[in-house]
Design an enzyme around this catalytic site. Structure first.
Site, short mmCIF file in Angstrom:
data_model
loop_
_atom_site.label_atom_id
_atom_site.label_comp_id
_atom_site.label_asym_id
_atom_site.label_seq_id
_atom_site.Cartn_x
_atom_site.Cartn_y
_atom_site.Cartn_z
N LYS A 154 -4.69 35.30 44.32
CA LYS A 154 -4.05 34.03 43.90
C LYS A 154 -4.90 32.84 44.33
O LYS A 154 -4.94 31.81 43.63
CB LYS A 154 -2.63 33.92 44.47
CG LYS A 154 -1.63 34.90 43.85
CD LYS A 154 -1.44 34.71 42.34
CE LYS A 154 -0.18 35.40 41.84
NZ LYS A 154 -0.11 35.42 40.35
N TYR B 292 1.82 40.50 51.38
CA TYR B 292 1.25 40.00 50.11
C TYR B 292 -0.24 40.35 50.04
O TYR B 292 -0.80 40.58 48.97
CB TYR B 292 1.51 38.50 49.95
CG TYR B 292 1.41 38.02 48.52
CD1 TYR B 292 2.28 38.50 47.54
CD2 TYR B 292 0.44 37.09 48.14
CE1 TYR B 292 2.20 38.07 46.23
CE2 TYR B 292 0.36 36.64 46.83
CZ TYR B 292 1.23 37.14 45.88
OH TYR B 292 1.13 36.71 44.57
P1 NAD Z 1 7.15 40.47 35.95
O1 NAD Z 1 6.97 41.85 36.46
O2 NAD Z 1 8.34 40.20 35.13
O3 NAD Z 1 5.84 39.97 35.19
C1 NAD Z 1 4.55 40.42 35.52
C2 NAD Z 1 3.87 40.67 34.20
O4 NAD Z 1 2.51 41.06 34.40
C3 NAD Z 1 4.53 41.80 33.39
O5 NAD Z 1 4.91 41.31 32.13
C4 NAD Z 1 3.44 42.83 33.26
O6 NAD Z 1 3.50 43.51 32.03
C5 NAD Z 1 2.21 41.94 33.36
N1 NAD Z 1 0.99 42.69 33.64
C6 NAD Z 1 0.63 43.35 34.78
N2 NAD Z 1 -0.56 43.95 34.60
C7 NAD Z 1 -0.96 43.66 33.32
C8 NAD Z 1 -2.09 44.00 32.54
N3 NAD Z 1 -3.07 44.78 33.00
N4 NAD Z 1 -2.17 43.52 31.27
C9 NAD Z 1 -1.18 42.74 30.76
N5 NAD Z 1 -0.08 42.38 31.47
C10 NAD Z 1 0.02 42.85 32.72
O7 NAD Z 1 7.13 39.54 37.27
P2 NAD Z 1 7.08 37.95 37.44
O8 NAD Z 1 7.59 37.73 38.81
O9 NAD Z 1 7.70 37.30 36.29
O10 NAD Z 1 5.51 37.67 37.48
C11 NAD Z 1 4.85 36.75 36.62
C12 NAD Z 1 3.84 35.92 37.39
O11 NAD Z 1 4.53 35.09 38.32
C13 NAD Z 1 2.83 36.73 38.19
O12 NAD Z 1 1.57 36.11 38.12
C14 NAD Z 1 3.37 36.60 39.60
O13 NAD Z 1 2.35 36.75 40.56
C15 NAD Z 1 3.89 35.18 39.56
N6 NAD Z 1 4.82 34.81 40.61
C16 NAD Z 1 5.95 35.57 40.86
C17 NAD Z 1 6.81 35.19 41.86
C18 NAD Z 1 8.04 36.01 42.19
O14 NAD Z 1 8.55 35.91 43.31
N7 NAD Z 1 8.55 36.81 41.26
C19 NAD Z 1 6.56 34.03 42.62
C20 NAD Z 1 5.43 33.27 42.33
C21 NAD Z 1 4.56 33.67 41.33
O1 0WE Z 2 2.88 37.90 42.80
C1 0WE Z 2 3.89 38.48 43.09
C2 0WE Z 2 4.05 39.96 42.79
C3 0WE Z 2 2.74 40.61 42.67
C4 0WE Z 2 2.70 42.10 42.48
C5 0WE Z 2 3.78 42.97 42.58
C6 0WE Z 2 3.59 44.33 42.38
C7 0WE Z 2 4.71 45.33 42.51
C8 0WE Z 2 4.44 46.61 41.78
C9 0WE Z 2 1.46 42.61 42.21
N1 0WE Z 2 1.25 43.93 42.02
C10 0WE Z 2 2.30 44.78 42.08
N2 0WE Z 2 2.04 46.12 41.91
C11 0WE Z 2 3.01 47.04 41.80
O2 0WE Z 2 2.73 48.24 41.66
N3 0WE Z 2 4.88 37.80 43.73
C12 0WE Z 2 4.65 36.41 44.11
C13 0WE Z 2 6.16 38.39 44.15
C14 0WE Z 2 5.97 38.88 45.55
O3 0WE Z 2 5.36 40.05 45.80
C15 0WE Z 2 5.28 40.18 47.18
C16 0WE Z 2 5.85 39.07 47.80
C17 0WE Z 2 6.29 38.22 46.75
C18 0WE Z 2 6.93 36.89 46.89
C19 0WE Z 2 4.71 41.20 47.94
C20 0WE Z 2 4.76 41.12 49.32
C21 0WE Z 2 5.32 40.02 49.93
C22 0WE Z 2 5.88 38.97 49.18
#
Ligand code: NAD
Ligand code: 0WE
Length: 264
Positions: A166, A159
């Site tokens: 974060k 991460y």
């Molecule tokens: P997702 O890929 O569906 O959503 C991420 C969003 O970020 C996308 O809609 C993308 O368009 C947007 N984004 C990235 N760069 C951008 C930019 N420059 N301008 C505007 N939008 C931008 O994935 P998700 O998992 O739904 O992620 C949403 C949030 O939840 C993120 O903050 C992520 O860190 C957080 N989160 C995800 C998880 C997980 O395991 N999926 C867990 C905890 C927190």
């Molecule tokens: O916040 C996230 C995802 C964040 C994320 C993911 C990507 C993939 C594609 C940020 N930047 C990018 N850039 C890319 O080009 N999560 C909480 C989901 C997530 O991501 C991980 C996790 C978990 C959980 C990455 C490594 C280890 C655990």
């Protein structure tokens, strides 16, 4: 009548039907909120307007917004102001670091540029959106919500710099909550457990993380975008009128466990 009836919400961060923001939009719509959306770029435009249509929303209210661009942020609120005289809810569900930052040891992967982009898009953008939304949100019992992850407070392999971003985002929630409380705006975060979304696609070992979660989390399962959506609807509604500056874990209890002994 739903508990968000009469609320107007702007949701930033829908990219697919698996996005956490989609789960949030679905719960908001079910509880009677009116919703506007932004999309990052033209590639995502049709997906976001399709979701807006499915939720029975006016699909006109979809605006382009790259959160790295102050002009695009300003334009969103200028355009939204032509349709709505105020805004009750702002959801920030955006995180990004360059792909090479999320692979291998933190000390090897991190670069000045990777650090800058991760913090700009994943943390500063919350303050940028809050600043721009302020004139439409103040003095009406409104609220702002962002999405964070456990990697802000504990080390999670790969991460890396996103964990630092974060941590900054969670501090951003507290500083914004302190400033905006007197202006009638609550600011909170949800720390969600791992969910397979686009942002998780291609992350090394992600599947292993999900099976670990199934075994260790007190609820013995992963959380869903529906779980997160329901908690988001609560936090952004008047049911949570006394809650601000908080990070609420929606992770099946994973974060409370210090050591795990396997089930029989
Ligand atoms: P997702 O890929 O569906 O959503 C991420 C969003 O970020 C996308 O809609 C993308 O368009 C947007 N984004 C990235 N760069 C951008 C930019 N420059 N301008 C505007 N939008 C931008 O994935 P998700 O998992 O739904 O992620 C949403 C949030 O939840 C993120 O903050 C992520 O860190 C957080 N989160 C995800 C998880 C997980 O395991 N999926 C867990 C905890 C927190
Ligand atoms: O916040 C996230 C995802 C964040 C994320 C993911 C990507 C993939 C594609 C940020 N930047 C990018 N850039 C890319 O080009 N999560 C909480 C989901 C997530 O991501 C991980 C996790 C978990 C959980 C990455 C490594 C280890 C655990």
């Amino acid at each position: 009548m739903g508990f968000m009836a009469g609320k107007r919400a702007l949701i930033v961060g829908v990219a697919s039907d698996r996005s956490i923001a989609t789960g949030i939009a679905t719960a908001f719509a079910r509880e009677g909120a009116e919703i506007a959306f932004t999309y990052q770029n033209d590639k995502l435009k049709s997906r976001v307007s399709k979701l807006a249509e499915t939720l029975g929303q006016n699909s006109e209210l979809c605006f382009p917004c790259d959160v790295g661009d102050d002009n695009e942020i300003a334009t969103v609120f200028a355009e939204l102001g032509k349709h709505w005289d105020g805004l009750d809810v702002l959801v920030h569900s955006v995180g990004f670091a360059p792909r090479d930052q999320l692979d291998g040891q933190y000390v090897d992967a991190v670069t000045r540029e990777g650090f800058k982009i991760a913090h700009d898009i994943s943390s500063y953008s919350l303050a940028a959106l809050a600043k721009a939304a302020l004139p439409m949100m103040e003095g009406r019992g409104s609220s702002i919500l962002t999405l964070t992850y456990y990697g802000a407070v504990k080390v999670v392999p790969n991460y890396n710099v996103m964990g630092l971003a974060k941590a900054s985002l969670e501090a951003n929630v507290r500083f914004l909550a302190a400033d905006l409380g007197p202006r009638g705006i609550r600011v909170n975060g949800i720390s969600a457990g791992a969910i397979k979304t686009l942002a998780a696609a291609g992350i090394a070992g992600f599947r292993k993380m999900l099976t670990h979660f199934d075994k260790v989390a007190p609820l013995r399962r992963c959380v869903t975008i529906e779980d997160v959506g329901n908690a988001a609807a609560f936090l952004c509604s008047d049911l949570a009128s006394g809650i601000t500056g908080e990070i609420t874990y929606v992770d099946g209890g994973f974060n409370i466990i210090g050591m795990h002994i396997e089930d029989d």
